[in-house]
Design an enzyme around this catalytic site. Structure first.
Site, PDB file in Angstrom:
ATOM      1  CG  ASN A 113      -2.025   0.889   1.274  1.00 28.73           C
ATOM      2  OD1 ASN A 113      -2.678   1.013   2.295  1.00 28.73           O
ATOM      3  ND2 ASN A 113      -2.327   1.568   0.191  1.00 28.73           N
ATOM      4  CG  ASN A 163      -8.371   8.714  -0.113  1.00 26.10           C
ATOM      5  OD1 ASN A 163      -7.761   7.852   0.522  1.00 26.10           O
ATOM      6  ND2 ASN A 163      -9.561   9.158   0.257  1.00 26.10           N
ATOM      7  CB  CYS A 214      -4.132   5.507   5.804  1.00 31.13           C
ATOM      8  SG  CYS A 214      -3.328   4.222   4.822  1.00 31.13           S
ATOM      9  N   GLY A 215      -4.254   2.895   8.174  1.00 32.35           N
ATOM     10  CA  GLY A 215      -3.444   2.088   9.079  1.00 32.35           C
ATOM     11  C   GLY A 215      -2.074   1.762   8.530  1.00 32.35           C
ATOM     12  CD  GLU A 275      -7.491   1.552   0.549  1.00 34.01           C
ATOM     13  OE1 GLU A 275      -7.531   2.707   1.034  1.00 34.01           O
ATOM     14  OE2 GLU A 275      -6.469   0.859   0.532  1.00 34.01           O
ATOM     15  CB  CYS A 313      -6.892  -1.484   2.892  1.00 32.67           C
ATOM     16  SG  CYS A 313      -7.895  -0.288   3.819  1.00 32.67           S
ATOM     17  CB  THR A 347      -8.783   1.108   8.163  1.00 31.55           C
ATOM     18  OG1 THR A 347      -8.907   1.417   6.769  1.00 31.55           O
ATOM     19  CG2 THR A 347      -8.011   2.210   8.874  1.00 31.55           C
TER      20      THR A 347
END
Length: 325
Positions: A29, A93, A102-103, A253, A262, A264
């Site tokens: 990511n 984004n 955003c984790g 997403e 992703c 989260t």
């Protein structure tokens, strides 16, 4: 990663001719990282889209800006919650929209602050300001055989928007995915941003799903939602006796499209499968995504923790005029 309302631009914001950025990723990511601790950069949606363009820009699922919490209106809330939240993770984004959280990005943000000399992992946890509230990050040991540094993020409190009715039914929405027959029941999960999680019959269905088009969620979420397609893979017991669940996931997403991972979304997937499993389900889950594997753990205070790698791969000087020409 989901949209949030856009903040007013600073009146004294500037657009430099050359912008120094860093490229990083968490389980693929990927992000363009910008050191703008004074909040001087005019980070417009057009600039974000240009930076994340995979053909004419640097390429990424989003832009992460390091900015002092004192320099953003949203920073006042996190500083009130914890004065140690000195640095704000301003996440955008790829389509230019502002996001709450955003984790995977939080882990990469921590690695970036370490490189900038703004945080020393050996000195204790990092307190991060985000639009979803204060987040705490610490460096943890990487699993055997992995060279990348691992970080764990306390993702905060989570909840099921559908409440007990959704727990009993197992779902509170329906999702239509191109490539899959019929609408599928899905469970809404909020991890600081909205998700809809649906279980598939097996890996063949997971591969057949066409996520080049956004899935349709009904009823339509007021601010949209990320959609996770999951296949539960059972449970195993670690040598220390810990029961660990396993899930494979793909994700679409909002504001980005399908991504390799992703954070989260991984949390939402684990929480949904754990809810479906009922009493006795594991509190620790390994979530396999196209870009790797992350670990999701339920914490005793009703929070959820995400752990995984963070990798910084390049430093780049961007000609902003050429980028936006």
């Amino acid at each position: 990663m989901t949209d949030a309302s856009t903040s007013p631009d600073r009146l004294d914001a500037v657009r430099p001719a050359v912008l120094h950025v860093t490229k990083g990723h968490g389980t693929q990511n990927d992000f363009v990282l910008v050191d703008d601790r004074s909040g001087a950069l005019d980070l417009t949606p057009d600039l974000v889209r240009a930076l994340t363009d995979r053909h004419a820009g640097i390429g990424g699922d989003g832009v992460i800006r390091v900015v002092a919490s004192t320099e953003l209106p949203e920073g006042a809330a996190v500083l009130a919650a914890d004065p140690a939240a000195r640095w704000f993770m301003d996440y955008r984004n790829a389509d230019g929209s502002i996001a709450e959280m955003c984790g995977n990005g939080a882990r990469v943000f921590a690695a970036y602050l370490d490189r900038l000399g703004l945080w020393d992992p050996a000195g204790g946890e990092l307190v991060v300001g985000t639009r979803a509230g204060v987040r705490r990050v610490r460096q943890v040991s990487a699993p055997a055989g992995q060279d990348a540094a691992w970080f764990a993020v306390d993702m905060g409190a989570w909840h099921l928007p559908g409440g007990e009715a959704a727990v009993t039914a197992g779902f509170d929405a329906e999702v239509t995915v191109r490539g899959l027959a019929d609408a599928r029941p899905a469970l809404g999960v909020d991890v600081g941003n909205p998700h809809a999680v649906l279980a598939l019959a097996g890996l063949a269905e997971l591969a057949a799903a066409d996520l080049t088009h956004a899935p349709e969620v009904m009823p339509t979420p007021p601010h949209g939602a990320n959609v996770e397609l999951v296949v539960p893979l059972g449970e195993s017991t670690e040598p220390d006796g810990t029961l660990v669940g396993q899930v494979r996931m793909r994700v679409h997403e909002r504001g980005v499209g399908e991504t390799r991972s992703c954070g989260t979304g991984a949390c939402a997937a684990a929480l949904a499968v754990r809810t479906w499993a009922g009493v006795g389900a594991p509190d620790v889950w390994l979530v396999a995504v196209p870009g790797g594997t992350v670990r999701v753990s339920m914490l005793g205070d009703g929070h959820v923790e995400l752990a995984g790698p963070a990798v910084l791969v390049a430093e780049v000087d961007v000609d902003v005029r050429a980028l936006t020409a």
